[in-house]
Design an enzyme around this catalytic site. Structure first.
Site, PDB file in Angstrom:
ATOM      1  N   HIS A  17      -3.444   7.218   3.226  1.00  0.00           N
ATOM      2  CA  HIS A  17      -3.809   5.899   2.685  1.00  0.00           C
ATOM      3  C   HIS A  17      -5.223   5.574   3.158  1.00  0.00           C
ATOM      4  O   HIS A  17      -5.548   5.722   4.338  1.00  0.00           O
ATOM      5  CB  HIS A  17      -2.807   4.852   3.175  1.00  0.00           C
ATOM      6  CG  HIS A  17      -3.178   3.466   2.769  1.00  0.00           C
ATOM      7  ND1 HIS A  17      -3.541   3.150   1.486  1.00  0.00           N
ATOM      8  CD2 HIS A  17      -3.257   2.306   3.484  1.00  0.00           C
ATOM      9  CE1 HIS A  17      -3.824   1.852   1.424  1.00  0.00           C
ATOM     10  NE2 HIS A  17      -3.670   1.326   2.619  1.00  0.00           N
TER      11      HIS A  17
ATOM     12  N   ASN B   3     -10.055  -0.004   0.354  1.00  0.00           N
ATOM     13  CA  ASN B   3      -8.592   0.060   0.296  1.00  0.00           C
ATOM     14  C   ASN B   3      -8.115  -0.477  -1.050  1.00  0.00           C
ATOM     15  O   ASN B   3      -8.291  -1.655  -1.339  1.00  0.00           O
ATOM     16  CB  ASN B   3      -8.037  -0.783   1.458  1.00  0.00           C
ATOM     17  CG  ASN B   3      -6.524  -0.784   1.537  1.00  0.00           C
ATOM     18  OD1 ASN B   3      -5.844  -0.313   0.627  1.00  0.00           O
ATOM     19  ND2 ASN B   3      -6.003  -1.325   2.617  1.00  0.00           N
TER      20      ASN B   3
ATOM     21  N   CYS C 199       0.820  -1.223   0.000  1.00  0.00           N
ATOM     22  CA  CYS C 199       0.000   0.000   0.000  1.00  0.00           C
ATOM     23  C   CYS C 199       0.847   1.264   0.000  1.00  0.00           C
ATOM     24  O   CYS C 199       0.347   2.356  -0.267  1.00  0.00           O
ATOM     25  CB  CYS C 199      -0.933   0.011   1.201  1.00  0.00           C
ATOM     26  SG  CYS C 199      -2.016  -1.406   1.268  1.00  0.00           S
TER      27      CYS C 199
HETATM   28  O1  UT7 Z   1      -3.600  -1.377   3.689  1.00  0.00           O
HETATM   29  C1  UT7 Z   1      -2.777  -1.897   4.683  1.00  0.00           C
HETATM   30  C2  UT7 Z   1      -3.222  -1.462   5.936  1.00  0.00           C
HETATM   31  N1  UT7 Z   1      -4.429  -2.119   6.351  1.00  0.00           N
HETATM   32  C3  UT7 Z   1      -4.976  -1.724   7.426  1.00  0.00           C
HETATM   33  O2  UT7 Z   1      -4.453  -0.802   7.979  1.00  0.00           O
HETATM   34  C4  UT7 Z   1      -6.153  -2.455   8.027  1.00  0.00           C
HETATM   35  C5  UT7 Z   1      -6.012  -2.432   9.518  1.00  0.00           C
HETATM   36  N2  UT7 Z   1      -7.040  -3.115  10.283  1.00  0.00           N
HETATM   37  C6  UT7 Z   1      -8.331  -2.707  10.297  1.00  0.00           C
HETATM   38  O3  UT7 Z   1      -8.729  -1.844   9.576  1.00  0.00           O
HETATM   39  C7  UT7 Z   1      -9.243  -3.353  11.326  1.00  0.00           C
HETATM   40  O4  UT7 Z   1      -8.480  -4.094  12.231  1.00  0.00           O
HETATM   41  C8  UT7 Z   1     -10.326  -4.261  10.704  1.00  0.00           C
HETATM   42  C9  UT7 Z   1     -11.367  -3.404   9.990  1.00  0.00           C
HETATM   43  C10 UT7 Z   1      -9.710  -5.240   9.746  1.00  0.00           C
HETATM   44  C11 UT7 Z   1     -11.045  -5.023  11.815  1.00  0.00           C
HETATM   45  O5  UT7 Z   1     -11.571  -4.137  12.765  1.00  0.00           O
HETATM   46  P1  UT7 Z   1     -11.377  -4.454  14.313  1.00  0.00           P
HETATM   47  O6  UT7 Z   1     -12.106  -3.407  15.048  1.00  0.00           O
HETATM   48  O7  UT7 Z   1      -9.911  -4.570  14.563  1.00  0.00           O
HETATM   49  O8  UT7 Z   1     -12.144  -5.811  14.464  1.00  0.00           O
HETATM   50  P2  UT7 Z   1     -11.577  -7.214  14.964  1.00  0.00           P
HETATM   51  O9  UT7 Z   1     -10.632  -7.782  13.991  1.00  0.00           O
HETATM   52  O10 UT7 Z   1     -11.131  -7.065  16.368  1.00  0.00           O
HETATM   53  O11 UT7 Z   1     -12.891  -8.067  14.965  1.00  0.00           O
HETATM   54  C12 UT7 Z   1     -13.930  -7.808  15.891  1.00  0.00           C
HETATM   55  C13 UT7 Z   1     -15.010  -8.815  15.651  1.00  0.00           C
HETATM   56  C14 UT7 Z   1     -14.523 -10.272  15.576  1.00  0.00           C
HETATM   57  O12 UT7 Z   1     -15.497 -11.071  16.214  1.00  0.00           O
HETATM   58  P3  UT7 Z   1     -15.247 -11.642  17.682  1.00  0.00           P
HETATM   59  O13 UT7 Z   1     -13.994 -12.465  17.573  1.00  0.00           O
HETATM   60  O14 UT7 Z   1     -15.055 -10.422  18.546  1.00  0.00           O
HETATM   61  O15 UT7 Z   1     -16.472 -12.384  17.951  1.00  0.00           O
HETATM   62  C15 UT7 Z   1     -14.521 -10.571  14.097  1.00  0.00           C
HETATM   63  O16 UT7 Z   1     -14.755 -11.932  13.816  1.00  0.00           O
HETATM   64  O17 UT7 Z   1     -15.646  -8.555  14.392  1.00  0.00           O
HETATM   65  C16 UT7 Z   1     -15.703  -9.766  13.631  1.00  0.00           C
HETATM   66  N3  UT7 Z   1     -15.621  -9.423  12.210  1.00  0.00           N
HETATM   67  C17 UT7 Z   1     -16.702  -9.124  11.498  1.00  0.00           C
HETATM   68  N4  UT7 Z   1     -18.014  -9.047  11.798  1.00  0.00           N
HETATM   69  C18 UT7 Z   1     -18.867  -8.702  10.840  1.00  0.00           C
HETATM   70  C19 UT7 Z   1     -14.522  -9.347  11.439  1.00  0.00           C
HETATM   71  N5  UT7 Z   1     -14.887  -9.003  10.200  1.00  0.00           N
HETATM   72  C20 UT7 Z   1     -16.238  -8.855  10.209  1.00  0.00           C
HETATM   73  C21 UT7 Z   1     -17.175  -8.505   9.228  1.00  0.00           C
HETATM   74  N6  UT7 Z   1     -18.479  -8.443   9.583  1.00  0.00           N
HETATM   75  N7  UT7 Z   1     -16.838  -8.225   7.964  1.00  0.00           N
END
Ligand code: UT7
Length: 345
Positions: free
Chosen positions: A272, A302, A132
């Site tokens: 980004h 993204n 990225c």
């Molecule tokens: O381009 C390179 C750079 N990329 C980035 O910078 C991306 C960085 N990361 C992020 O943007 C975020 O970490 C995400 C958007 C990917 C995830 O957000 P988060 O607030 O960190 O969520 P999480 O991974 O902690 O997940 C929370 C919950 C999980 O469920 P449990 O384990 O708490 O029950 C996931 O399974 O949300 C669940 N989850 C979803 N639920 C509904 C993960 N993806 C989804 C989804 N829909 N699409």
């Protein structure tokens, strides 16, 4: 001979023996595929909701390239627009650099395919891979060639068909990414300071946080590796998020420090476009106002190396950036890689 106006900031390039030479962005262009994939569409594909995606990322839709539309096609369309706006012919391009993690094929480079499609027969062409962060890395490389007088006209492109490396059954990743391309033409322009500084950083210790394990020499495509899903993008979202905020803040702070520019002097910040919460955290820490930022991730998600390139083009076309304005680009991606650039438009 240069005709630069007196400015109250320092141009680090001018201090290093490049007097009389600057690297400016003569024109920009971008292209996104016509197919829109909304959060409502994704609700029908995986266990997710519009509410979750919007509140956790800020993304509402993304563009998806057609089956027969490749990274080189999108890159070429973005480049053609930039050339038209710069009133240049393809034959005037000296060098083409394409930043991508989704090349049409491992080799030849996507840049060579773009060269062929544009008819830029005089140009040298190569790809770079900084995920990225690729567009800023490519800008910085291009700038070195302009400043050293090796080349006069350089086409820099960030282009991705990320939909080709996404596991469309994995809700953790498939809601985040989209396809598209952005292009910029670099030239020496005596009446502008142009690209004041660009800084880049990397941390290979954290390579596992965001990667595509298969397809290289370590894990060539075999029926087993394909069945194991090794050819799809993988990400530890939470760790990537934390690293993104820290690295983008340090890169932006360093770039501003190097050219003695205060955040309040920046007309437009192009971050980004990975996650609105990352952008909020970075701009808060930098002391930036919300209205200084340009955001389009709600429409495109993204797009990796294309992300800031598309956003830069849209900000210019929307009139958010005018001649003489200071612009801050700041990026983060797999590698890990990060960077920031300050440009006098
Ligand atoms: O381009 C390179 C750079 N990329 C980035 O910078 C991306 C960085 N990361 C992020 O943007 C975020 O970490 C995400 C958007 C990917 C995830 O957000 P988060 O607030 O960190 O969520 P999480 O991974 O902690 O997940 C929370 C919950 C999980 O469920 P449990 O384990 O708490 O029950 C996931 O399974 O949300 C669940 N989850 C979803 N639920 C509904 C993960 N993806 C989804 C989804 N829909 N699409």
């Amino acid at each position: 001979m240069t005709n630069l106006p007196e400015r109250d900031f320092k141009n680090p390039r001018a201090e290093h023996g490049f007097k009389g030479r600057t690297c400016s962005i003569a024109a920009v262009g971008s292209y996104v595929p016509s197919k829109v994939l909304t959060n409502a569409d994704l609700e029908k594909m995986v266990d997710t909701t519009d509410d979750w995606i919007t509140s956790r990322t800020g993304i509402k839709a993304r563009r998806i390239a057609a089956a027969d539309e490749f990274t080189s096609d999108m890159a070429t369309k973005a480049a053609q627009l930039a050339l038209e706006r710069a009133q240049l012919e393809a034959s005037q391009i000296d060098l083409i650099i394409v930043a991508t993690i989704t090349p049409d094929m491992p080799f030849p480079s996507t840049a060579c395919l773009v060269q062929q499609k544009l008819g830029a027969y005089r140009a040298a062409a190569f790809d770079i891979e900084a995920a990225c962060s690729g567009f800023i890395f490519a800008l910085e490389i291009g700038q070195q060639f302009i400043m050293s007088r090796t080349y006069d006209t350089i086409l820099v492109i960030g282009a991705e068909k990320l939909s080709s490396i996404i596991n469309w059954k994995d809700r953790n990743t498939c809601v985040l990414f989209g396809d598209g391309a952005g292009a910029a033409i670099l030239q020496n322009r005596p009446d502008s300071h142009g690209l004041l500084t660009a800084c880049m950083g990397s941390d290979g210790n954290k390579a596992d946080l965001l990667c595509l394990p298969g397809g290289g020499c370590r894990m060539p495509p075999t029926p087993d590796s394909l069945a194991a899903g090794n050819h799809y993008l993988r990400m530890d979202g939470k760790e990537t998020f934390k690293n993104a905020v820290n690295a983008m803040c340090s890169a932006a702070t360093e770039a501003l420090r190097r050219c003695e520019v205060d955040i309040t002097q920046i007309k437009c910040i192009i971050p980004h476009q990975a996650n609105l919460r990352i952008i909020d955290a970075v701009s808060d820490r930098l002391g930036a106002k919300p209205e200084q930022r340009f955001i389009n991730l709600d429409r495109y998600g993204n797009t990796s190396a294309a992300s800031v390139a598309i956003a830069l083009d849209e900000a210019v076309q929307a009139g958010r950036i005018q001649r003489g304005d200071l612009v801050l680009l700041v990026v983060f991606g797999a590698g890990l890689t990060w960077g920031a650039a300050v440009i006098e438009w």
